[in-house]
Structure formats: structure tokens, C-alpha cells
Design an enzyme around this catalytic site. Structure first.
Site, PDB file in Angstrom:
ATOM      1  CB  SER A 153      -4.135   1.145   3.991  1.00 45.68           C
ATOM      2  OG  SER A 153      -2.969   1.187   3.233  1.00 45.68           O
ATOM      3  CE  LYS A 207      -4.817   1.579  -0.354  1.00 47.87           C
ATOM      4  NZ  LYS A 207      -4.074   0.315  -0.202  1.00 47.87           N
ATOM      5  CB  SER A 242      -0.943   0.019   1.205  1.00 52.34           C
ATOM      6  OG  SER A 242      -2.056  -0.803   0.970  1.00 52.34           O
TER       7      SER A 242
END
Length: 342
Positions: free
Chosen positions: A166, A112, A109
Site C-alpha cells: 500500500s 489501489k 487503499s
């Protein structure tokens, strides 16, 4: 994390003159996820007379790419549990600590952060409402989400949840709703990485659930350095909690990085990540001992070890006398050769 719990209940026999016996089993399955993917376990039960014997059988843990490449064998004087680490003084670009910083690994993640950067730079209407669709459901890892299909949130809310908690469906919806759709968005992620000089980085989707999203600590330090200049990314990634109204419910979300609540830390930007192939990951921009530092930790061994590694680095930097030389390379691992794991 995704856990599968099987609980078996046995209703046993109560015999009387009727000689009647009955037995029933009820199996319930539930799943949970921490940054995106969980461990599986199964419970097997067998009945011996009136007692139930429960046996736990855990499926073998999937090794990370770093483990497969032998990176966990690298040692350093701080005894970090992360197989990859990089600490850079943001103002001077001095490398204070390095360990396998050129290894190219899945980044989970941490992806992101690039997703958020593109959304912020696009200057799209942040109050525009976006609906979570079936296309946003995770088919890569099967991770769960509290954002049900049909949930409608603003672009700002989705970005906040993606960076702070997340949230996978939030991140995917941001990319899917981008002008031109998801393929265009992913193409822009890769193009933006190149313009930033991130030569080891590649993206295939905006959440980080795919192990094909890969980068090096050196590239991620570049991304953190640039992204920390974006006020929206700083605010959303470091907020401790956030509530969203979904229908008649109010959902409370918290930051996946507990250090943001620690008064001993001054964090300007952060992002966590986890899938089995990537291990536990963490990137931060934080002020330590009066210095703005960029910290990257990839492929850490345990759930809390990435946090412990950050604490070790913080204590070490605070212990360095001001008169010490600019660059202090500590890792004993070989760091001048790029390691690609595909």
C-alpha cells in the site's frame, strides 16, 4: 499510522558552592503510518523538584463515515466488527452473507486495486524507470514513506509496492506517469468503474488517501471478481515480501495483510486499506471449503478486526453442510437501501 511522540528530557541542577543550575529540553518528532494515516498523541511534561511528571493527552479519534451514518449499530449473527460486509460465491454469484452492502463509504487503499488494474491493462513498459517527485508526497494526510523524492524505480516495482504494501507514493507515481498525466488517469479510473458496472463508485486520486474515493461493498465485489482474473495483480497483491534497491540501500517491504502468510488460507487476490474516515478495510478472493469466495469488509472497528472478521466468515463457511440451501442471508441489518455518505 502516524504518531507524534514528544519526549522531554530534563537535565537538573547539581548545586555546590557555586550555586549553579541548568535545565534543557529536547523534543524529537517522528511519524509512522500503517496503511496510510496515523493517530496523534502529545506528551506534556512538567518538572516538580527533581522528578518529571509526564502526562499523555491523545487527540480525539476522527469518527469514520460509517460511524457517523450509524452503520456500526447494525448487528449480525457472526458478530462482525465491520459495519459493511459481503461474501459472494465467485462461481455461482450466490450471496452467502450481506451486511449494509449498498452503503457508499470511503474505501481508502482499496482504491489501489483499480490503480493496479489500469496499469496492468495499459500494457505500458514495466521496466520503464519512474522517479518519485515532490508531487507524490502526501499532502492529504501527511503520511510517511520510505521512497524519498528522487528515488527511481521501475513501473513494475512501483506496482508491486502499491498492491502489496500500500505504498502511497508508488501509487501516485503510477498515475502521474501515465500517458496524459494524473487527471487523465483519474478520469480513466472512473470510466473503467462504469464499464464494470460499479454504479456507486467514484475516484478523485489513485492512492485512497482522499475520503472522496468512495464505493459500496457490492461494487468492490465486482472489482475483485474482475481483477482476480489478472495474473499480475494476483501475484503482486499476495506476495509476502519484496525488496527494492534504492541507491546503496536495500529496502524490505512486507504485505499489509498477514493472512497471505497463513498456510490455512488460499488467497488469490487481496487488498487492505485504512484512513480514519474509512476505518479498516479488506477485500479478498480466497478459496474456502472448496469454494472460491469474494469477501469485502469495510469500516471495521479496530486494527485487527478486519482479519478477525475474515476468520469468522471462513469458519462459518467451513461449517456449512453441503446440502444447505444456496443463499444464506445472515445479517440483521437492512441491506436493500443504498446509503450514501458524502
Amino acid at each position: 499510522m502516524k504518531r507524534i511522540l514528544l519526549s522531554v528530557g530534563v537535565v537538573a541542577v547539581v548545586s555546590s558552592l557555586m550555586c549553579l543550575s541548568a535545565q534543557a529540553a529536547v523534543t524529537q518528532r517522528a511519524s509512522a503510518s500503517e496503511d496510510h494515516q496515523g493517530k496523534r498523541s502529545s506528551v506534556k511534561a512538567k518538572v516538580v523538584k527533581k522528578h518529571t511528571v509526564v502526562r499523555m493527552a491523545a487527540t480525539p479519534k476522527i469518527p469514520s463515515f460509517g460511524q457517523l451514518a450509524g452503520l456500526h449499530g447494525a448487528r449480525d449473527v457472526l458478530s462482525l466488527k465491520s459495519s459493511v460486509a459481503l461474501v459472494v460465491d465467485q462461481d455461482t454469484n450466490e450471496v452467502l452473507f450481506r451486511k449494509n452492502e449498498l452503503a457508499v463509504l470511503p474505501i481508502a487503499s482499496i482504491t489501489k486495486l483499480m490503480t493496479g488494474l489500469l496499469i496492468s491493462e495499459a500494457k505500458l513498459p514495466m521496466d520503464e524507470m519512474i522517479t518519485i517527485s515532490q508531487d507524490d508526497v502526501d499532502t492529504e494526510k501527511g503520511s510517511s514513506s520510505r521512497l524519498r523524492v528522487g528515488t527511481e524505480l521501475s513501473r513494475s516495482e512501483l506496482l508491486h509496492l502499491a498492491l502489496m504494501s500500500s505504498e502511497n507514493r508508488a501509487a501516485n507515481a503510477l498515475g502521474r506517469s501515465y500517458p496524459g498525466g494524473l487527471p487523465i488517469f483519474v478520469g480513466l479510473m472512473n470510466a473503467r468503474a462504469k464499464t464494470l458496472g460499479m454504479v456507486d463508485t467514484s475516484y478523485v486520486e489513485p492512492t485512497g488517501l482522499s475520503s472522496k474515493n468512495q464505493s459500496s461493498a457490492r461494487d468492490l465485489a465486482t472489482l475483485v471478481n474482475f481483477a482476480s482474473g489478472d495474473a499480475l495483480l494476483r501475484e503482486f497483491s499476495t506476495s509476502t515480501g519484496f525488496q527494492v534497491a534504492v541507491g546503496h540501500r536495500t529496502l524490505q517491504y512486507n504485505n499489509t495483510n498477514r493472512l497471505v502468510k497463513n498456510p490455512a488460507w488460499d488467497i488469490g487476490l487481496q487488498k487492505t486499506g485504512y484512513i480514519s474516515e474509512a476505518g479498516q478495510c479488506l477485500v479478498m478472493q480466497a478459496k474456502v471449503a472448496g469454494r472460491k469466495l469474494i469477501m469485502v469488509f469495510l469500516d471495521s472497528a479496530g486494527k485487527f478486526s478486519r482479519i478477525a472478521d475474515a476468520e469468522r466468515v471462513k469458519r462459518w463457511v467451513e461449517s456449512i453442510p453441503a446440502s444447505v440451501s444456496k443463499t444464506v442471508p445472515l445479517a440483521s441489518a437492512v441491506t436493500d437501501q443504498r446509503t450514501a455518505v458524502n
